[in-house]
Design an enzyme around this catalytic site. Structure first.
Site, PDB file in Angstrom:
ATOM      1  N   CYS A 262       0.834  -1.202   0.000  1.00 35.64           N
ATOM      2  CA  CYS A 262       0.000   0.000   0.000  1.00 35.64           C
ATOM      3  C   CYS A 262       0.869   1.253   0.000  1.00 35.64           C
ATOM      4  CB  CYS A 262      -0.938   0.001   1.198  1.00 35.64           C
ATOM      5  SG  CYS A 262      -0.073  -0.200   2.755  1.00 35.64           S
TER       6      CYS A 262
HETATM    7  P1  NAD Z   1      -9.287  -6.887  -0.882  1.00 43.95           P
HETATM    8  O1  NAD Z   1      -9.957  -5.632  -0.499  1.00 43.95           O
HETATM    9  O2  NAD Z   1      -9.704  -7.567  -2.132  1.00 43.95           O
HETATM   10  O3  NAD Z   1      -9.445  -8.007   0.279  1.00 43.95           O
HETATM   11  C1  NAD Z   1      -9.020  -7.771   1.593  1.00 43.95           C
HETATM   12  C2  NAD Z   1      -9.697  -8.766   2.528  1.00 43.95           C
HETATM   13  O4  NAD Z   1     -11.115  -8.514   2.536  1.00 43.95           O
HETATM   14  C3  NAD Z   1      -9.538 -10.219   2.171  1.00 43.95           C
HETATM   15  O5  NAD Z   1      -9.353 -10.977   3.340  1.00 43.95           O
HETATM   16  C4  NAD Z   1     -10.882 -10.570   1.518  1.00 43.95           C
HETATM   17  O6  NAD Z   1     -11.218 -11.938   1.608  1.00 43.95           O
HETATM   18  C5  NAD Z   1     -11.828  -9.728   2.344  1.00 43.95           C
HETATM   19  N1  NAD Z   1     -13.095  -9.374   1.700  1.00 43.95           N
HETATM   20  C6  NAD Z   1     -13.315  -9.141   0.387  1.00 43.95           C
HETATM   21  N2  NAD Z   1     -14.614  -8.772   0.191  1.00 43.95           N
HETATM   22  C7  NAD Z   1     -15.206  -8.787   1.408  1.00 43.95           C
HETATM   23  C8  NAD Z   1     -16.543  -8.499   1.877  1.00 43.95           C
HETATM   24  N3  NAD Z   1     -17.490  -8.121   1.041  1.00 43.95           N
HETATM   25  N4  NAD Z   1     -16.804  -8.607   3.198  1.00 43.95           N
HETATM   26  C9  NAD Z   1     -15.835  -8.962   4.071  1.00 43.95           C
HETATM   27  N5  NAD Z   1     -14.558  -9.266   3.683  1.00 43.95           N
HETATM   28  C10 NAD Z   1     -14.248  -9.166   2.376  1.00 43.95           C
HETATM   29  O7  NAD Z   1      -7.714  -6.544  -0.896  1.00 43.95           O
HETATM   30  P2  NAD Z   1      -6.502  -7.457  -1.337  1.00 43.95           P
HETATM   31  O8  NAD Z   1      -6.544  -7.627  -2.822  1.00 43.95           O
HETATM   32  O9  NAD Z   1      -6.434  -8.677  -0.477  1.00 43.95           O
HETATM   33  O10 NAD Z   1      -5.247  -6.504  -0.921  1.00 43.95           O
HETATM   34  C11 NAD Z   1      -4.760  -5.471  -1.686  1.00 43.95           C
HETATM   35  C12 NAD Z   1      -5.267  -4.121  -1.195  1.00 43.95           C
HETATM   36  O11 NAD Z   1      -4.942  -3.928   0.186  1.00 43.95           O
HETATM   37  C13 NAD Z   1      -4.585  -2.952  -1.906  1.00 43.95           C
HETATM   38  O12 NAD Z   1      -5.541  -2.000  -2.270  1.00 43.95           O
HETATM   39  C14 NAD Z   1      -3.638  -2.386  -0.841  1.00 43.95           C
HETATM   40  O13 NAD Z   1      -3.302  -1.027  -1.029  1.00 43.95           O
HETATM   41  C15 NAD Z   1      -4.411  -2.618   0.391  1.00 43.95           C
HETATM   42  N6  NAD Z   1      -3.510  -2.592   1.567  1.00 43.95           N
HETATM   43  C16 NAD Z   1      -3.554  -1.512   2.420  1.00 43.95           C
HETATM   44  C17 NAD Z   1      -2.687  -1.452   3.522  1.00 43.95           C
HETATM   45  C18 NAD Z   1      -2.712  -0.287   4.495  1.00 43.95           C
HETATM   46  O14 NAD Z   1      -2.206  -0.443   5.607  1.00 43.95           O
HETATM   47  N7  NAD Z   1      -3.258   0.870   4.146  1.00 43.95           N
HETATM   48  C19 NAD Z   1      -1.811  -2.509   3.776  1.00 43.95           C
HETATM   49  C20 NAD Z   1      -1.791  -3.579   2.895  1.00 43.95           C
HETATM   50  C21 NAD Z   1      -2.661  -3.621   1.798  1.00 43.95           C
END
Ligand code: NAD
Length: 462
Positions: A262
């Site tokens: 991120c």
């Molecule tokens: P994602 O949003 O697709 O999924 C994140 C989590 O949410 C997963 O465990 C997924 O199974 C769950 N999820 C998905 N839909 C859901 C719903 N409707 N209800 C409940 N849970 C749900 O993200 P990703 O592809 O796993 O990760 C990448 C993203 O994470 C990037 O946008 C990155 O920038 C962000 N990120 C942010 C930080 C931060 O600290 N700001 C750190 C790491 C990653």
């Protein structure tokens, strides 16, 4: 059942998991409720000793944790070891917070009344985490939850549950039962965890789109929320007495975890006179990088998480070229590089990127650096701020007035001057704009999310 596969060798199955049913998620929440009450009744010194033992157990499993990261997520093993070391350093800091002052004694407005503020644990916290930091992000939720006397039910990404299950195992062996539980699965399990309003707080790290939906679900139940979302982090290079040092830092800040962070730097905004040297220097570093299986010695950049994600990154680069950007180096690897088995994408440098291009505005989450030039520092700042994200930003300059303006005007939660984007283990971590909602995690500000604040007025007698 579902399987995880090694992103460096797509044919290699790493593990099979059976997703938890909604009834199992509910049962985990009930167990957590009881465990939390018992945990909160312990004295702080006893909680501190217990959490220290948990962190020591994680330290003993450090190599297993690192290997689990590399096998399911793909980053080079050395980088995975670094992730574990950083997670343990944050964990030690949070453990020490158990015995830190909490609450304030306030001046009393009325004679004989003692006025003070105190904090209590929230109760049961739900944590939902992404795949890019399979140890760091779960522990960044587990440790403050426990330190402030909560219980936590964690749903790690369905792409990388292996490391989270090692954490759960260390918890089972070292903490009172039910304080840390993992539920395994994808969207449905996440919904079951937070949909019924059974949790007292939700901490989510992931994409903006999913975060928005989770915010809505939390609003329905008026549940406390912390969202840590994406970034489109700029680095402005205005002037520097050490261009090589500057480019070393920025190249790393862009390419660690193959750009799937991120806080990855993804936009270089450079003063026109420095542009040519910056492009050439970054291209040299990209071409010297060793792309391959993260378990192989000497590899510096691993694969992307999936074929679909690699195709998305390639589509962003193709669209940028259509908009007039120049591909200096990188792209999909040629067949003769022997990288066909995994989801590899070479470190990529794009020059002449237009600010209205999607690649300048949207999170790509890959090893791609866009370069855009400017004439006046005013323009650099408005280019840096022209996106919906506001997580991390970086400036290279040795001029005081430029540094001061950047610190005052750069729209991001974390500001770095003359260095990349690596955060400290005791500093607040979080973003503004679309990059986050709620208090920053890590550091002392974590108390704002993991506890409730109370105003107390006490008199010796009525
Ligand atoms: P994602 O949003 O697709 O999924 C994140 C989590 O949410 C997963 O465990 C997924 O199974 C769950 N999820 C998905 N839909 C859901 C719903 N409707 N209800 C409940 N849970 C749900 O993200 P990703 O592809 O796993 O990760 C990448 C993203 O994470 C990037 O946008 C990155 O920038 C962000 N990120 C942010 C930080 C931060 O600290 N700001 C750190 C790491 C990653």
């Amino acid at each position: 059942m579902f399987e995880t596969r090694n992103p460096a060798k797509s044919g290699q199955v790493i593990a099979s998991y059976s997703p938890n049913s909604p009834a199992e998620v509910n049962a985990a929440l009930k167990v957590a409720r009881t465990a939390q009450r018992i945990w909160a009744e312990q004295g702080a010194a006893s909680r501190e000793r217990t959490l220290s033992a948990f962190v020591a157990a994680l330290q003993d499993r450090a190599e297993d944790l690192a290997e689990a990261i590399t096998m399911e997520q793909g980053k080079p093993l050395g980088e995975a070891r670094g992730e574990v070391a950083k997670s343990l350093s944050e964990s030690r800091f949070m453990t020490a917070q158990i015995l830190a002052p909490i609450g304030e004694v306030m001046p009393s407005a009325r004679p004989g009344v003692r006025s003070w503020t105190m904090r209590r644990p929230r109760g049961v916290v739900a944590g939902i985490t992404p795949w890019n930091f399979p140890v760091l992000t779960p522990l960044r939720k587990v440790m403050p939850a426990l330190a402030f006397a909560n219980a936590i039910v964690l749903k790690p990404s369905e792409l990388t549950p292996k490391a989270a299950l090692i954490i759960e195992n260390c918890a089972r062996e070292n903490l009172p039962g039910g304080l840390v539980q993992c539920v395994i699965g994808g969207v449905e399990v996440g919904r079951a965890l937070i949909g019924d309003g059974e949790v007292d707080a939700i901490t989510f790290t992931g994409s903006v789109e999913v975060g928005r939906g989770i915010y809505r679900m939390a609003a329905e139940n008026l549940t406390e929320i912390s969202l840590e979302l994406g970034g489109k982090n700029p680095a402005i290079i205005n002037d520097t007495g050490n261009l090589d040092g500057c480019l070393d830092q920025l190249f790393n800040a862009a390419m660690i975890c193959a750009g799937q962070r991120c806080t990855s730097i993804s936009r270089i905004i450079v003063a026109e006179p420095l542009a040519e040297a910056v492009i050439a220097g970054l291209a040299r570093r990209a071409e010297a990088a060793v792309v391959g299986d993260g378990m192989t010695d000497g590899v510096t950049i691993g694969p992307l998480i999936s074929a679909a994600h690699r195709d998305k990154v390639a589509a962003y680069v193709a669209a940028a070229e259509k908009d007039g950007a120049r591909l200096v180096t990188g792209g999909l690897p040629d067949a003769d590089r022997g990288l066909d088995d995994g989801y590899f994408y070479l470190p990529t440098i794009l020059a002449g990127v237009r600010p209205d291009s999607r690649i300048f505005q949207e999170e790509v989450f890959g090893p791609v650096l866009s370069i855009t030039t400017y004439d006046k520092f005013d323009d650099a700042l408005s280019l840096a701020n022209s996106v919906r994200y506001g997580l991390s930003s970086s400036l290279f300059s040795e001029r005081q007035e430029v540094v001061e303006r950047f610190l005052a005007e750069s729209q991001s939660g974390m500001l770095h001057v003359n260095h990349g984007t690596t955060p400290d283990s005791h500093m607040p971590f979080g973003g503004i704009k679309d990059s986050g909602v709620g208090a920053p995690s890590v550091g002392r500000s974590a108390a704002a999310f993991y506890t409730t604040e109370h105003a107390a007025y006490t008199m010796p007698k009525a």
